[in-house]
Scaffold this active site. Structure first.
Site, mmCIF file in Angstrom:
data_model
loop_
_atom_site.group_PDB
_atom_site.id
_atom_site.type_symbol
_atom_site.label_atom_id
_atom_site.label_comp_id
_atom_site.label_asym_id
_atom_site.label_seq_id
_atom_site.Cartn_x
_atom_site.Cartn_y
_atom_site.Cartn_z
ATOM 1 N NE ARG A 21 -2.447 -1.718 3.269
ATOM 2 C CZ ARG A 21 -2.983 -1.807 4.478
ATOM 3 N NH1 ARG A 21 -4.140 -1.257 4.713
ATOM 4 N NH2 ARG A 21 -2.359 -2.454 5.447
ATOM 5 C CG ASP A 73 -12.491 1.852 -1.846
ATOM 6 O OD1 ASP A 73 -12.407 1.039 -2.782
ATOM 7 O OD2 ASP A 73 -11.710 1.830 -0.874
ATOM 8 C CE LYS A 131 -15.537 9.145 3.423
ATOM 9 N NZ LYS A 131 -14.206 9.477 3.941
HETATM 10 C C1 R5P Z 1 -7.990 0.711 0.744
HETATM 11 O O1 R5P Z 1 -8.010 1.289 -0.342
HETATM 12 C C2 R5P Z 1 -7.992 -0.771 0.857
HETATM 13 O O2 R5P Z 1 -8.636 -1.377 -0.232
HETATM 14 C C3 R5P Z 1 -8.654 -1.236 2.146
HETATM 15 O O3 R5P Z 1 -9.997 -0.767 2.131
HETATM 16 C C4 R5P Z 1 -7.956 -0.675 3.338
HETATM 17 O O4 R5P Z 1 -6.581 -0.869 3.230
HETATM 18 C C5 R5P Z 1 -8.474 -1.333 4.590
HETATM 19 O O5 R5P Z 1 -7.774 -0.840 5.686
HETATM 20 P P1 R5P Z 1 -8.450 -0.771 7.120
HETATM 21 O O6 R5P Z 1 -9.014 -2.141 7.437
HETATM 22 O O7 R5P Z 1 -7.332 -0.378 8.039
HETATM 23 O O8 R5P Z 1 -9.532 0.256 7.081
#
Ligand code: R5P
Length: 285
Positions: free
Chosen positions: A86, A158, A181
């Site tokens: 990421r 998203d 959102k």
């Molecule tokens: C973000 O774009 C990823 O697809 C995941 O939604 C994100 O990394 C999830 O992270 P967390 O569980 O810490 O909210």
């Protein structure tokens, strides 16, 4: 061909070995008194499949050691979960692009790399060898089918995960949407499916990673307010850091499952079939 794995990918490696009918070589893992790592694997062939999820820094080092231990054979490296992926671009001057640093390090000594549902496919370009991404959306769809939900709505949290959600939904011909959102005022935002009303629906939120669980917990709270009948969560990589599992259950998510790309107690879905198929396809090329 023979298969070796690092410590946190042993179950998935064994499943791939069964699917391919290729032996899994026993590997012993140890630590020196100063904490440095050591591994020793049994006899290898002229072709080796290394299965190694980089779930933490130790597994990154073990992967490098496994690559070196198989020095005399041609190697395909399967990294089901690529840690640091990421951090895939420069967020601030002076920082590394960590995904690039890891991909470059892992490329030394291998001929081919395969990853599973990488957060951003652009990371594949950081490998110094041919690299491809494998999706396990069909396997997640299979799991959703087993839940026997009534007319489920598959939701991505998203837009970035919308394609993945579409792949899951395609398995059963289910409805599919992503959350959006909308800012209502300075303080208020509304998170809701872009086009489909979640009221009365059995919702399955699908994502590539659950890390802290913050993304899905927020979505679940909003969906409950919007009258969803039930909420389930399924992801590829169940990192589940910092009490994420209890956070998700407390947010009203009835079930949380992930795959064996990141082995833990919620890994009810396997990436083995998709990986074995990709390896077979490579062999027929
Ligand atoms: C973000 O774009 C990823 O697809 C995941 O939604 C994100 O990394 C999830 O992270 P967390 O569980 O810490 O909210």
């Amino acid at each position: 061909m023979k298969i070796i794995s690092t410590e946190r990918s042993q179950v998935l490696a064994a499943r791939i070995s069964e699917k391919l009918g290729v032996p899994l070589v026993e590997t012993k893992f140890a630590r020196f008194p100063d904490g440095e790592m050591h591994l020793r694997c049994g006899e290898l062939d002229d072709e080796t499949l290394i299965v190694s999820s980089v779930v933490n820094n130790d597994m990154l080092v073990q992967t490098l050691l496994a690559i070196d231990a198989a020095d005399r054979s041609r190697k395909t490296l399967v990294v089901p979960y690529l840690g640091y992926s990421r951090q895939d671009r420069l967020f601030a001057p002076g920082e590394p692009i960590s995904a690039r640093a890891v991909a470059r390090a892992l490329s030394n000594g291998i001929e081919r790399a395969l990853v599973v549902n990488i957060h951003d496919p652009g990371v594949l370009d950081y490998f110094g060898v041919p690299a491809d991404d494998i999706t396990i959306a069909p396997a997640i769809g299979g799991y959703v089918g087993d839940l026997r939900l009534k007319d489920p709505l598959i939701l991505a949290p998203d837009e970035g995960a919308a394609g993945f959600a579409a792949g899951v939904a395609a398995v059963g011909g289910w409805d599919c949407d992503h959350l959006e959102k909308t800012r209502l005022s300075g303080e208020d935002v509304r998170i809701a499916p872009k086009t489909i009303d979640a009221g009365g629906r059995e919702v399955v939120i699908v994502d590539d990673i659950i890390s802290t669980g913050g993304t899905l917990a927020t979505a679940a709270c909003m969906l409950r307010e919007q009258g969803a009948a039930s909420i389930h969560a399924a992801c590829v990589h169940g990192v589940l850091a910092s009490g994420a599992y209890t956070r998700l259950r407390a947010a009203g998510i009835s079930s949380v499952v992930s795959s064996d790309t990141y082995e833990n107690a919620s890994s009810f879905i396997s990436a083995a079939n998709a990986i074995a198929t990709a390896i077979r396809d490579d062999a027929h090329r």
